[in-house]
Structure formats: C-alpha cells, structure tokens
Design an enzyme around this catalytic site. Sequence first.
Site, PDB file in Angstrom:
ATOM      1  N   SER A 240      -6.915  -7.702  -2.395  1.00 27.42           N
ATOM      2  CA  SER A 240      -8.129  -7.325  -2.712  1.00 27.42           C
ATOM      3  C   SER A 240      -9.130  -8.155  -3.111  1.00 27.42           C
ATOM      4  CB  SER A 240      -7.904  -5.853  -3.772  1.00 27.42           C
ATOM      5  OG  SER A 240      -9.354  -5.806  -4.198  1.00 27.42           O
TER       6      SER A 240
ATOM      7  N   TYR B 126      -4.557  -2.673 -12.078  1.00 30.44           N
ATOM      8  CA  TYR B 126      -4.919  -3.056 -10.255  1.00 30.44           C
ATOM      9  C   TYR B 126      -5.129  -4.520 -10.189  1.00 30.44           C
ATOM     10  CZ  TYR B 126      -7.090  -2.236  -5.818  1.00 30.44           C
ATOM     11  OH  TYR B 126      -7.321  -2.449  -4.282  1.00 30.44           O
TER      12      TYR B 126
HETATM   13  P1  NAD Z   1      -5.033   5.063   0.721  1.00 26.10           P
HETATM   14  O1  NAD Z   1      -4.889   5.906  -0.393  1.00 26.10           O
HETATM   15  O2  NAD Z   1      -5.772   5.691   1.911  1.00 26.10           O
HETATM   16  O3  NAD Z   1      -3.751   4.514   1.339  1.00 26.10           O
HETATM   17  C1  NAD Z   1      -2.703   4.151   0.471  1.00 26.10           C
HETATM   18  C2  NAD Z   1      -1.321   4.468   1.132  1.00 26.10           C
HETATM   19  O4  NAD Z   1      -0.393   4.028   0.171  1.00 26.10           O
HETATM   20  C3  NAD Z   1      -1.206   5.843   1.417  1.00 26.10           C
HETATM   21  O5  NAD Z   1      -0.437   5.961   2.767  1.00 26.10           O
HETATM   22  C4  NAD Z   1      -0.205   6.357   0.551  1.00 26.10           C
HETATM   23  O6  NAD Z   1       0.406   7.619   0.796  1.00 26.10           O
HETATM   24  C5  NAD Z   1       0.666   5.457   0.120  1.00 26.10           C
HETATM   25  N1  NAD Z   1       1.343   5.312  -0.894  1.00 26.10           N
HETATM   26  C6  NAD Z   1       0.741   5.569  -2.106  1.00 26.10           C
HETATM   27  N2  NAD Z   1       1.786   5.627  -3.086  1.00 26.10           N
HETATM   28  C7  NAD Z   1       2.940   5.290  -2.576  1.00 26.10           C
HETATM   29  C8  NAD Z   1       4.114   5.210  -2.934  1.00 26.10           C
HETATM   30  N3  NAD Z   1       4.597   5.566  -4.222  1.00 26.10           N
HETATM   31  N4  NAD Z   1       5.096   5.031  -1.993  1.00 26.10           N
HETATM   32  C9  NAD Z   1       4.622   4.900  -0.683  1.00 26.10           C
HETATM   33  N5  NAD Z   1       3.571   4.805  -0.233  1.00 26.10           N
HETATM   34  C10 NAD Z   1       2.485   5.216  -0.982  1.00 26.10           C
HETATM   35  O7  NAD Z   1      -5.868   3.593   0.275  1.00 26.10           O
HETATM   36  P2  NAD Z   1      -6.383   2.468   1.163  1.00 26.10           P
HETATM   37  O8  NAD Z   1      -7.660   2.241   0.739  1.00 26.10           O
HETATM   38  O9  NAD Z   1      -6.023   2.423   2.588  1.00 26.10           O
HETATM   39  O10 NAD Z   1      -5.354   1.178   0.343  1.00 26.10           O
HETATM   40  C11 NAD Z   1      -4.601   0.510   0.989  1.00 26.10           C
HETATM   41  C12 NAD Z   1      -4.226  -0.858   0.300  1.00 26.10           C
HETATM   42  O11 NAD Z   1      -5.494  -1.456   0.352  1.00 26.10           O
HETATM   43  C13 NAD Z   1      -4.107  -0.874  -1.170  1.00 26.10           C
HETATM   44  O12 NAD Z   1      -2.996  -1.594  -1.421  1.00 26.10           O
HETATM   45  C14 NAD Z   1      -5.421  -0.916  -1.859  1.00 26.10           C
HETATM   46  O13 NAD Z   1      -5.436  -1.181  -2.892  1.00 26.10           O
HETATM   47  C15 NAD Z   1      -5.995  -1.941  -0.652  1.00 26.10           C
HETATM   48  N6  NAD Z   1      -7.595  -2.122  -0.800  1.00 26.10           N
HETATM   49  C16 NAD Z   1      -8.324  -1.073  -0.527  1.00 26.10           C
HETATM   50  C17 NAD Z   1      -9.789  -1.163  -0.631  1.00 26.10           C
HETATM   51  C18 NAD Z   1     -10.557  -0.164  -0.373  1.00 26.10           C
HETATM   52  O14 NAD Z   1     -11.740  -0.361  -0.561  1.00 26.10           O
HETATM   53  N7  NAD Z   1     -10.289   0.901   0.404  1.00 26.10           N
HETATM   54  C19 NAD Z   1     -10.162  -2.324  -0.953  1.00 26.10           C
HETATM   55  C20 NAD Z   1      -9.112  -3.500  -1.252  1.00 26.10           C
HETATM   56  C21 NAD Z   1      -8.004  -3.331  -1.185  1.00 26.10           C
END
Ligand code: NAD
Length: 257
Positions: A139, A152
């Site tokens: 991130s 985080y």
């Molecule tokens: P999201 O909540 O849509 O996706 C998260 C995924 O992780 C989902 O598929 C969820 O089911 C899964 N998950 C959660 N707990 C779990 C567990 N215990 N076991 C297996 N799977 C699990 O969120 P996202 O925004 O798509 O995030 C995905 C990644 O990107 C994360 O690591 C997040 O930190 C990172 N990220 C997101 C953003 C943003 O702005 N959305 C920015 C930077 C980084």
Amino acid sequence: MTLKGKTAVVTGSNSGIGLGIVKALAAAGADVVLNSFTDRDEDHALAESIAKEHGVTARYIAADMSKGDDCRALVAKAGACDILVNNAGIQHVAPIDEFPVDKWNAIIAINLSSAFHTTAVALPMMRKAGWGRVVNISSAHGLTASPFKSAYIAAKHGIVGLSKTTALETAGQGITCNAICPGYVLTPLVEAQIPDQMKTHNMGREEVIKKVMLERQPSREFATVEQLGGTTVFLCSDAAAQITGTTISVDGGWTAM
Ligand code: NAD
C-alpha cells in the site's frame, strides 16, 4: 503477453483488487486459483464464470489467511503455483493506546504473516519449475504512515521488507518478488463509503471524492482494480524479469509528496 500454462494463486480474491488481478491474469492466459475464507456457492460460481469467459482453468479454494496452516494448505491444494499474489487484507482504525489486541493480531496475521506462509510453500514449486513470480500487495501505507492505522501500516511496511528478502533468496533463479503499493483504489468497499461521506460532509459525489477521500492523492483520481491487474501482469512478463526486490507505486503521486 501470454501466461498460458502458468498457474496463479491470488489470496483474498473474491472481491476488489484481488478479483481484478485474477481477471487480468486469466485474460493473459493463466490458470487461476481464487481464495477467501468463505465457502459459498457464489464463490465457486465466480471461478466458473472466469473460466468460461477466458478459456482457462479457474478454481476457488476456501482458506482462512489468518491461519498459518490454512495459508500453507491453500498453495499445497493448488498443486502448482507459478505466480503467487498475496493480496488478502483487512483494516482497523484506532489510536495505538486503544487499539484492540485481537484486531492487531488479525491484521498482522492476514496482511503480513499469510504472505510468509504462502511464499514458504510456493518457492520450492517455483524453484522446481525454474520460473516464478511473487507479487505482494502492500500500500502507499507500506511507504508512508497515517495516524490510527498502526497495525495496517506495520504490516504493509513489513510486507515490503519480506518482498526484499524473498527477492534476495531467489535472485538468479528465474523468480522475482516485488510489492505493489496502491494509493486509494475504487473497490466495491470504497464505493460503498461514498454515500456516507457525502452525508457527513454535506457534499456532492465528485466533491467528496476529490476533497475528502483523495485528499492525499495528488491526481485526485482513484486507481482502479484493472490498473492493479495490469501492473501485476506486467510484473509477470519477461520485460520485468530483472525487476525484483522493489516496490511499484500505483498511487496518483501520493508518495511523491
Ligand atoms: P476487499 O475487502 O475488497 O478485499 C479483501 C479480500 O481479502 C477479500 O476477497 C476478502 O474476502 C479477503 N479476506 C479478508 N480476510 C480474509 C481471510 N481471513 N482469509 C482470506 N481472505 C480474506 O479490499 P481491497 O481494497 O480489494 O483490498 C485488497 C488488498 O489491497 C488488501 O491487502 C488491501 O490492504 C490492499 N490495498 C487496498 C487499497 C484500497 O484503496 N482499496 C489501497 C492500498 C492497498
């Protein structure tokens, strides 16, 4: 660019960025393994629809990334793992002195330790194949901090360090490992927050996006899951064979400030 014949395992991929990455890898010809901790008909149906759309093999394997044994079993059950994308992640916001211990432990387990466990099982498979790609989703918060997101930010900085060590241990073996550092990405979860933010700030959609949500993102535009998918496919390409142990920011200029 074809990834035909390669198998990709993407953790946390039944929604958001993970799903975007799965779709991009499948579109590039890779067989894909989707994952989350649920085991619903719709999870398996999602894999089926991707298989049909892209003419690849797509499986859904339920595994809880907060549990080390589940992480290891996911890669073992996949049977092959040429591309490993460690994407599963959760968030909790609170000051350090009030941060619930169970939330701290869950975030470190899911956002950081899961990648250690999956990588430990995947590397021998990649070494045997003489080719591999590990892509860790960090991130902008893997490179900078904000208040109230201690777990985080510790986990996302940690995954940058794990990526560097993985790169050094695999250098010259046809394997690379890098971390992608997204800024704010428009996922269904983020989209769902917009109406509340509009109410709280008494602003229209565009104003709340630009002035509140994307305050730290100089482009004032969200990154998209398709862009994250494209960056992952690039890291799997021959052009990226010498890119290892580094970070790629997809953050509209956030970390330039
Ligand atoms: P999201 O909540 O849509 O996706 C998260 C995924 O992780 C989902 O598929 C969820 O089911 C899964 N998950 C959660 N707990 C779990 C567990 N215990 N076991 C297996 N799977 C699990 O969120 P996202 O925004 O798509 O995030 C995905 C990644 O990107 C994360 O690591 C997040 O930190 C990172 N990220 C997101 C953003 C943003 O702005 N959305 C920015 C930077 C980084």
